[in-house]
Design a protein around this motif. Structure first.
Motif, PDB file in Angstrom:
ATOM      1  N   SER A  60       0.816  -1.222   0.000  1.00 22.61           N
ATOM      2  CA  SER A  60       0.000   0.000   0.000  1.00 22.61           C
ATOM      3  C   SER A  60       0.851   1.275   0.000  1.00 22.61           C
ATOM      4  CB  SER A  60      -0.928   0.010   1.224  1.00 22.61           C
ATOM      5  OG  SER A  60      -0.180  -0.009   2.419  1.00 22.61           O
ATOM      6  N   LEU A  61       2.123   1.130  -0.360  1.00 21.20           N
ATOM      7  CA  LEU A  61       2.978   2.324  -0.435  1.00 21.20           C
ATOM      8  C   LEU A  61       2.692   3.031  -1.757  1.00 21.20           C
ATOM      9  CD1 LEU A  61       5.267   3.799   1.162  1.00 21.20           C
ATOM     10  CD2 LEU A  61       6.871   2.655  -0.360  1.00 21.20           C
ATOM     11  N   GLN A  62       1.993   4.145  -1.675  1.00 14.81           N
ATOM     12  CA  GLN A  62       1.538   4.851  -2.864  1.00 14.81           C
ATOM     13  C   GLN A  62       2.492   6.001  -3.222  1.00 14.81           C
ATOM     14  OE1 GLN A  62      -1.136   3.608  -4.452  1.00 14.81           O
ATOM     15  NE2 GLN A  62      -1.279   2.061  -2.821  1.00 14.81           N
ATOM     16  N   GLU A  63       2.280   6.556  -4.427  1.00 15.84           N
ATOM     17  CA  GLU A  63       3.101   7.677  -4.874  1.00 15.84           C
ATOM     18  C   GLU A  63       3.016   8.855  -3.908  1.00 15.84           C
ATOM     19  OE1 GLU A  63       2.978  10.850  -8.497  1.00 15.84           O
ATOM     20  OE2 GLU A  63       3.011   8.730  -9.094  1.00 15.84           O
ATOM     21  N   GLU A  64       1.845   9.076  -3.331  1.00 11.05           N
ATOM     22  CA  GLU A  64       1.687  10.175  -2.377  1.00 11.05           C
ATOM     23  C   GLU A  64       2.573   9.959  -1.152  1.00 11.05           C
ATOM     24  OE1 GLU A  64       0.545  13.792  -1.042  1.00 11.05           O
ATOM     25  OE2 GLU A  64       0.106  12.887  -3.007  1.00 11.05           O
ATOM     26  N   ASN A  65       2.724   8.695  -0.719  1.00 10.02           N
ATOM     27  CA  ASN A  65       3.625   8.392   0.399  1.00 10.02           C
ATOM     28  C   ASN A  65       5.066   8.694   0.023  1.00 10.02           C
ATOM     29  OD1 ASN A  65       1.586   5.507   0.677  1.00 10.02           O
ATOM     30  ND2 ASN A  65       1.476   7.251   2.079  1.00 10.02           N
ATOM     31  N   ARG A  66       5.438   8.294  -1.190  1.00 11.87           N
ATOM     32  CA  ARG A  66       6.817   8.534  -1.640  1.00 11.87           C
ATOM     33  C   ARG A  66       7.095  10.030  -1.792  1.00 11.87           C
ATOM     34  NH1 ARG A  66       5.401   4.049  -4.786  1.00 11.87           N
ATOM     35  NH2 ARG A  66       5.079   5.313  -6.655  1.00 11.87           N
ATOM     36  N   LYS A  67       6.075  10.780  -2.207  1.00  9.39           N
ATOM     37  CA  LYS A  67       6.233  12.225  -2.352  1.00  9.39           C
ATOM     38  C   LYS A  67       6.489  12.876  -0.981  1.00  9.39           C
ATOM     39  CE  LYS A  67       3.480  14.352  -5.203  1.00  9.39           C
ATOM     40  NZ  LYS A  67       2.283  15.042  -5.789  1.00  9.39           N
ATOM     41  N   ARG A  68       5.765  12.423   0.034  1.00  6.75           N
ATOM     42  CA  ARG A  68       5.968  12.972   1.384  1.00  6.75           C
ATOM     43  C   ARG A  68       7.360  12.636   1.908  1.00  6.75           C
ATOM     44  NH1 ARG A  68       1.667  15.091   3.917  1.00  6.75           N
ATOM     45  NH2 ARG A  68      -0.386  14.780   2.950  1.00  6.75           N
ATOM     46  N   LEU A  69       7.820  11.426   1.633  1.00  9.06           N
ATOM     47  CA  LEU A  69       9.178  11.044   2.030  1.00  9.06           C
ATOM     48  C   LEU A  69      10.212  11.890   1.287  1.00  9.06           C
ATOM     49  CD1 LEU A  69       8.709   7.167   2.083  1.00  9.06           C
ATOM     50  CD2 LEU A  69       9.139   8.613   4.070  1.00  9.06           C
ATOM     51  N   ALA A  70       9.937  12.181   0.017  1.00 11.99           N
ATOM     52  CA  ALA A  70      10.850  13.023  -0.774  1.00 11.99           C
ATOM     53  C   ALA A  70      10.885  14.440  -0.215  1.00 11.99           C
ATOM     54  CB  ALA A  70      10.416  13.036  -2.233  1.00 11.99           C
TER      55      ALA A  70
END
Length: 510
Positions: free
Chosen positions: A161-171
């Protein structure tokens, strides 16, 4: 295509558990130096980064991940056929997860006696480069810079369930992290080169806490501190008791701390709305507080008190008797803690009173910009004063004048302070004209003005303030001087037998 995770961390907290989780999920683990050793010692099948680059690290580790096989794997867009083809032609595998945190530059420069060479060797190059590359390509790469994110990321990966929005927040966290890191380095080099007002002003702060609200309930707020702040600072406060500090509490506490640091003798300062309502010095901190309290027993209610000596039982008994928001001191005796913690809501802050010994700057925001200046650390001695009148101050008057001058420095302009016998008697703050501030201070001092002294944060543009002082019985005045009409004020003082000294230094406070 196999999934790959790259590890290179300075802070190795929980890294093994995270790596084990990724290993269970089928990720190939690639790592560098000390991180590689830690993973391998934990029994994980981690491979050295040199197996990926096919190039041994050189220059004592300064170059190990700066290689196309690493950055090609990080920056390639997975949905771009041309990028995929170039990876295949060069036998470069994509990197899906990057776990990196940086050389401890902050911790290094915080050490006493650190050399410039030591600081420079702890400037990370490869780490920020990998972080920025991975964060730029967040649509395809998960980048983790904070150990607190290890478990949440692992949980989402396990649940797919790791979505692009999660990756964006990590970035986003990565770019804040590298900006913070670079700002500390920029600040270090600005300090050692003496560039106090450089062409770009890069500062960084770290979050201490979210606040319930700002000056008013409809305003959102948070408290941040400088990464390497030392010595006497609200940011270094240890809260021993009481509920959470508010925005206004922090503002007032900072004002009180700045004021009490002016005095070498046992001193007590009471503050309301960032202005002093009472200041006293004495042979003991209890005596000092008694003077501060008596200076304005009405305004101190619900105020902030700062003391520059340990709070003992005698002082605590006095503090306990009135309603206070905060008490600040370098320490509290066991008995004082017992007495004061009986009050549920009073906040007790332990703050080191020694100076950090570094040049400090004050930063104020304006719409679309910042104003930056040195903190007003200007002080005067008796030897630096110029006696402008025929009569010189007596020894006691001179002592009171210097005491009042330290106090008026911290009062919002236009500012007037009336004082006598190591105690403020009246404070006129934030008025649109100087004689108005004088009238407020004199009225507050009441029948105690005869033989007292007056301090003004800036010069007298006309003799009306002197006339008001004379009518109240003020015996001596301290002010900066420098007005075109100084002679009018000097003449008025001479006519009334008032001694007046010039400091040659003003203390506007806006």
């Amino acid at each position: 295509m196999k999934k790959r995770a790259l590890f290179s961390v300075s802070d190795k907290s929980n890294v093994v558990d995270f790596a084990k989780g990724l290993d269970r999920l089928g990720y190939e683990l690639v790592s560098t130096g000390g991180t590689l050793k830690k993973l391998q010692e934990a029994g994980l099948p981690a491979i050295p980064v040199s197996d990926v680059t096919r190039f041994e690290e050189i220059l004592d580790g300064r170059v190990k991940t700066l290689h196309p096989n690493i950055h090609g794997g990080l920056l390639a867009k997975r949905d771009d056929a041309g990028h995929r083809q170039q990876l295949e032609e060069r036998e470069i595998d994509p990197i899906d997860i990057v776990v990196v945190n940086l050389y401890p530059f902050k911790q290094t420069i915080d050490q006493p006696g650190v050399t410039e060479a030591e600081a420079i060797e702890n400037i990370d190059i490869g780490g920020p480069t990998m972080l920025r590359a991975a964060a730029k390509n967040f649509r395809d790469v998960t980048v983790v810079v904070d150990p607190d994110d290890y478990q949440p990321v692992l949980d989402k990966l396990e649940q797919e369930s790791l979505q692009e929005e999660n990756r964006k927040r990590l970035a986003a966290k990565v770019f804040r992290h590298t900006a913070n890191y670079d700002a500390m380095i920029a600040g270090y080099f600005s300090d050692i080169t003496g560039d106090i007002t450089p062409e770009t002003y890069t500062i960084t702060y770290e979050k201490v806490q979210s606040l319930r609200y700002g000056e008013n309930p409809h305003q959102q707020a948070a408290f941040y501190k400088q990464p390497n702040v030392k010595g006497a600072s609200i940011a270094n406060a240890e809260q021993l008791h009481g509920k959470e500090l508010s925005y206004n509490n922090i503002q007032d506490a900072n004002a009180a701390l700045e004021m009490v640091l002016e005095y070498e003798e046992p001193a007590a300062v009471a503050v309301k709305h960032m202005n002093p309502c009472g200041i006293g010095i004495g042979n003991t901190v209890a005596a000092a507080f008694q003077k501060a309290y008596q200076a304005d027993p009405v305004s101190i209610f619900g105020g902030i008190v700062a003391l520059n000596r340990e709070v003992d039982a005698a002082t605590a008994e006095q503090l306990k008797a009135i309603f206070l928001e905060i008490v600040i001191a370098p320490s509290f005796s066991e008995k004082a803690m017992e007495l004061l913690t009986g009050k549920k809501n009073i906040r007790l802050l332990k703050i080191p009173m020694e100076d950090a010994g570094t040049t400090r700057q004050k930063v104020v925001s304006v719409i679309g910009g910042l104003l930056v200046q040195d903190v007003d650390e200007g002080r005067v001695t008796e030897q630096a004063l110029t006696v402008a009148t025929k009569r010189k101050p007596t020894e006691q008057e001179m002592k009171d004048l210097l005491f009042a001058w330290k106090a008026v420095k911290h009062v919002k302009s236009n500012a007037i302070v009336i004082a006598n016998q190591d105690q403020t008697l009246g404070v006129g703050a934030g008025q649109m004209n100087r004689v108005g501030a004088a009238k407020i201070a004199l009225e507050q001092a009441g029948d105690q003005t005869k033989g007292a002294v007056m301090a003004s944060d800036a010069f007298f543009p006309m003799p009306d303030t002197v006339e008001a002082a004379a009518k109240a019985g003020i015996s001596a005045i301290i002010q900066p001087g420098g007005s075109k009409r100084d002679e009018d004020s000097i003449k008025a003082c001479d006519e009334h037998g008032i001694a007046m000294v010039f400091t040659g230094m003003r203390h506007f406070k806006h």
